[in-house]
Motif scaffolding. Structure first.
Motif, short mmCIF file in Angstrom:
data_model
loop_
_atom_site.label_atom_id
_atom_site.label_comp_id
_atom_site.label_asym_id
_atom_site.label_seq_id
_atom_site.Cartn_x
_atom_site.Cartn_y
_atom_site.Cartn_z
N VAL A 138 33.66 61.32 -22.35
CA VAL A 138 32.42 60.32 -22.57
C VAL A 138 32.46 59.37 -20.88
CG1 VAL A 138 31.89 57.35 -23.08
CG2 VAL A 138 33.83 59.35 -24.47
N LEU A 139 31.87 59.35 -20.25
CA LEU A 139 30.86 59.09 -19.39
C LEU A 139 30.01 57.38 -19.26
CD1 LEU A 139 31.10 60.33 -16.57
CD2 LEU A 139 28.67 60.63 -16.69
N ALA A 140 30.67 56.76 -18.82
CA ALA A 140 31.10 55.82 -18.47
C ALA A 140 29.90 54.20 -17.81
CB ALA A 140 31.59 54.19 -19.69
N CYS A 141 28.93 53.51 -17.66
CA CYS A 141 28.04 52.83 -17.49
C CYS A 141 27.09 51.64 -17.76
CB CYS A 141 27.47 53.53 -16.24
SG CYS A 141 26.08 51.90 -16.00
N HIS A 142 27.55 50.37 -17.55
CA HIS A 142 27.47 49.03 -18.69
C HIS A 142 26.27 48.30 -17.50
CE1 HIS A 142 31.59 50.82 -20.03
NE2 HIS A 142 31.11 50.34 -20.79
N ARG A 143 25.69 49.07 -17.54
CA ARG A 143 24.71 48.43 -16.28
C ARG A 143 24.49 47.72 -17.47
NH1 ARG A 143 21.36 49.07 -11.93
NH2 ARG A 143 19.44 48.72 -12.43
N LYS A 144 23.24 47.34 -18.72
CA LYS A 144 22.64 46.81 -19.92
C LYS A 144 23.65 45.26 -20.06
CE LYS A 144 24.79 48.83 -23.83
NZ LYS A 144 24.07 49.63 -25.14
N TRP A 145 24.76 45.28 -19.61
CA TRP A 145 25.66 43.99 -20.23
C TRP A 145 25.39 43.52 -18.50
CZ3 TRP A 145 30.27 46.33 -21.80
CH2 TRP A 145 30.52 46.31 -23.12
N LEU A 201 40.25 61.95 -13.65
CA LEU A 201 39.81 62.71 -14.36
C LEU A 201 40.92 63.72 -14.61
CD1 LEU A 201 37.78 62.47 -17.01
CD2 LEU A 201 36.95 64.50 -15.67
N ASP A 202 42.11 63.82 -16.09
CA ASP A 202 43.03 64.60 -15.88
C ASP A 202 42.19 65.73 -16.71
OD1 ASP A 202 44.95 66.10 -16.72
OD2 ASP A 202 46.19 64.63 -17.30
N MET A 203 41.33 66.55 -15.75
CA MET A 203 40.92 67.88 -16.00
C MET A 203 42.01 68.47 -16.90
SD MET A 203 37.87 67.66 -14.37
CE MET A 203 37.44 69.42 -15.29
N ASN A 204 43.41 68.85 -17.11
CA ASN A 204 44.13 69.61 -17.94
C ASN A 204 44.20 69.07 -19.37
OD1 ASN A 204 45.42 71.39 -15.78
ND2 ASN A 204 46.86 69.34 -15.64
N PHE A 240 31.38 56.20 -11.52
CA PHE A 240 31.74 56.79 -10.11
C PHE A 240 33.25 56.35 -9.88
CE2 PHE A 240 27.64 55.60 -9.13
CZ PHE A 240 26.42 56.77 -8.99
N GLY A 241 33.98 56.41 -10.49
CA GLY A 241 35.31 56.13 -11.01
C GLY A 241 36.78 57.20 -10.34
N SER A 242 35.82 58.50 -10.95
CA SER A 242 36.76 59.91 -11.32
C SER A 242 36.35 60.66 -9.76
CB SER A 242 37.18 60.62 -12.23
OG SER A 242 37.11 59.07 -13.24
N THR A 243 37.12 61.71 -8.93
CA THR A 243 36.81 62.36 -7.54
C THR A 243 36.98 63.63 -8.71
OG1 THR A 243 37.39 60.76 -5.95
CG2 THR A 243 36.98 63.09 -5.90
N VAL A 244 36.39 64.77 -9.52
CA VAL A 244 37.19 66.17 -9.98
C VAL A 244 35.87 66.39 -9.29
CG1 VAL A 244 36.29 66.97 -12.41
CG2 VAL A 244 35.84 64.08 -12.26
N SER A 245 37.09 67.78 -8.76
CA SER A 245 36.71 68.61 -7.71
C SER A 245 35.99 69.98 -8.43
CB SER A 245 38.08 69.21 -7.22
OG SER A 245 39.17 69.96 -8.36
#
Length: 370
Positions: free
Chosen positions: A84-91, A166-169, A181-186
């Motif tokens: 789930v990719l989240a952004c609560h801009r509408k609030w 984000l735990d890719m495992n 923009f909360g996770s650094t995913v290689s």
């Protein structure tokens, strides 16, 4: 001598009167509950209309070259559990946790990078994010266990403020949540297939009507059109001096050069400068300068650009994004050599236009100025 007043018992209410009062209270409670239920159902109906998204496998709106990508995306959407990719801009315009999630270019690029990773690993992707003016394909819309109550109260069953890595495992093995923009995913790729944009997002009825009307006013598909995206930076456009995002020092001189670049591109593509020119910009001052530019007739929308941090500016930005993507050529300005801020050399908004419009390299011109 102290006189003691006799103690009086309160008058006893007649049983019929008590019953009448209780009936009135009961009626009042029922009326209040009915009103609340009506408002709740009205919100629920509107919520369903807004959140239902584009029908699954409705590929009628897709460019022909996107059929294969769309089929693969929807096949992977049958897998679970999702990311789930989240952004609560509408609030942001009311109450609740506010997530501006940067501008449209940065936000959408990140969204498509995650989608590309999900397709590569064939993991289901859901978006807890509603772009204003757009629909999200229905099998990728996140629906929280709190349901409509979560929308009314602006709550989620997960921590909306978390910025955990984000735990890719665990990807594809359990439900995972990530902020845009909360996770650094290689494993996130810097590039993405623009067909993912058309597969996941589609203008709603009102926005599509505006797109069609404007394109018709610009001459329709028969008329050759050159789009100009003039990015001046947040410091000038929105008065956000703290960002140091000032990309242009001389607006009039820079606009004149952008128009000359557009004419050069038209000459290169069509051996004439007699085409339709359309300008999109983040700066109202630039639009005000257009009547003073007597060498070229340039079309622009009668909207006043507003900050991407405000929701009212988002729908207009999506409109201009789609319009620019429908042009036959595109002129954009990279940041100047003396730029002090932090940004990509060419704005992510302009690059998004280039990608989703499937522009070839010879259809695009970068117009640089100091």
């Amino acid at each position: 001598m102290v006189q003691i007043k006799p103690k009086h018992n309160p008058p006893t209410r007649h049983p019929a009167r008590v019953l009448l009062i209780l009936k009135h209270k009961k009626a009042c409670i029922i009326s209040t509950c009915t009103l609340l239920l009506f408002l709740y159902l009205q919100f629920s109906i509107n919520y369903i209309k807004e959140e239902q998204g584009v029908k699954i496998y409705d590929v009628s709106h897709l460019p022909q070259q996107c059929q294969e990508v769309a089929t693969k995306f929807h096949k992977c959407q049958q897998n679970s559990p999702p990311l789930v990719l989240a952004c609560h801009r509408k609030w942001c315009s009311t109450f609740g946790h506010c997530d501006p999630c940067a501008g449209i270019g940065d936000r959408t690029q990140r969204m498509l990078q995650f989608a590309a990773m999900a397709v590569d690993k064939c993991v289901r992707m859901e978006f807890d994010y509603v772009p204003l003016g757009l629909n999200v394909v229905s099998d990728a819309v996140y629906r929280d266990p709190l349901g409509y109550a979560g929308e009314v109260l602006h709550k989620r069953s997960y921590d909306v403020s978390a910025r955990n890595a984000l735990d890719m495992n665990k990807l594809g093995k359990e439900r995972l949540y990530s902020h845009f923009f909360g996770s650094t995913v290689s494993s996130l790729k810097q590039t993405y297939d623009p067909c993912l944009f058309h597969t996941i997002l589609q203008p709603n009825v009102n926005l599509q009507r505006e797109i069609d009307t404007t394109l018709s006013n610009l001459g329709g598909v028969e008329e050759k059109k050159i789009g100009i995206h003039f990015r001046t930076g947040d410091s000038i456009a929105f008065g956000m001096d703290f960002t140091k995002d000032k990309r242009v020092s001389d607006l009039k001189g820079s606009l004149d050069k952008m128009l000359k670049c557009a004419q050069n591109l038209s000459e290169k593509l069509y051996h004439t400068t007699e085409v339709t020119y359309y300008l999109a910009t983040d700066n109202s001052q630039v639009k005000d300068l257009l009547p003073k530019m007597d060498n070229t007739t340039v079309h622009t929308l009668p909207i006043r650009p507003s900050s991407y941090l405000k929701s009212e500016g988002e729908k207009d930005a999506w409109l201009e994004l789609y319009l620019l993507s429908q042009m036959d050529g595109l002129v954009m300005n990279p940041v100047s050599s003396n730029y002090e801020g932090t940004a990509f050399r060419v704005s992510t908004f302009a690059m998004l236009v280039k990608n989703i419009g499937f522009f070839e390299e010879d259809q695009v011109m970068e117009c640089a100025f100091g």
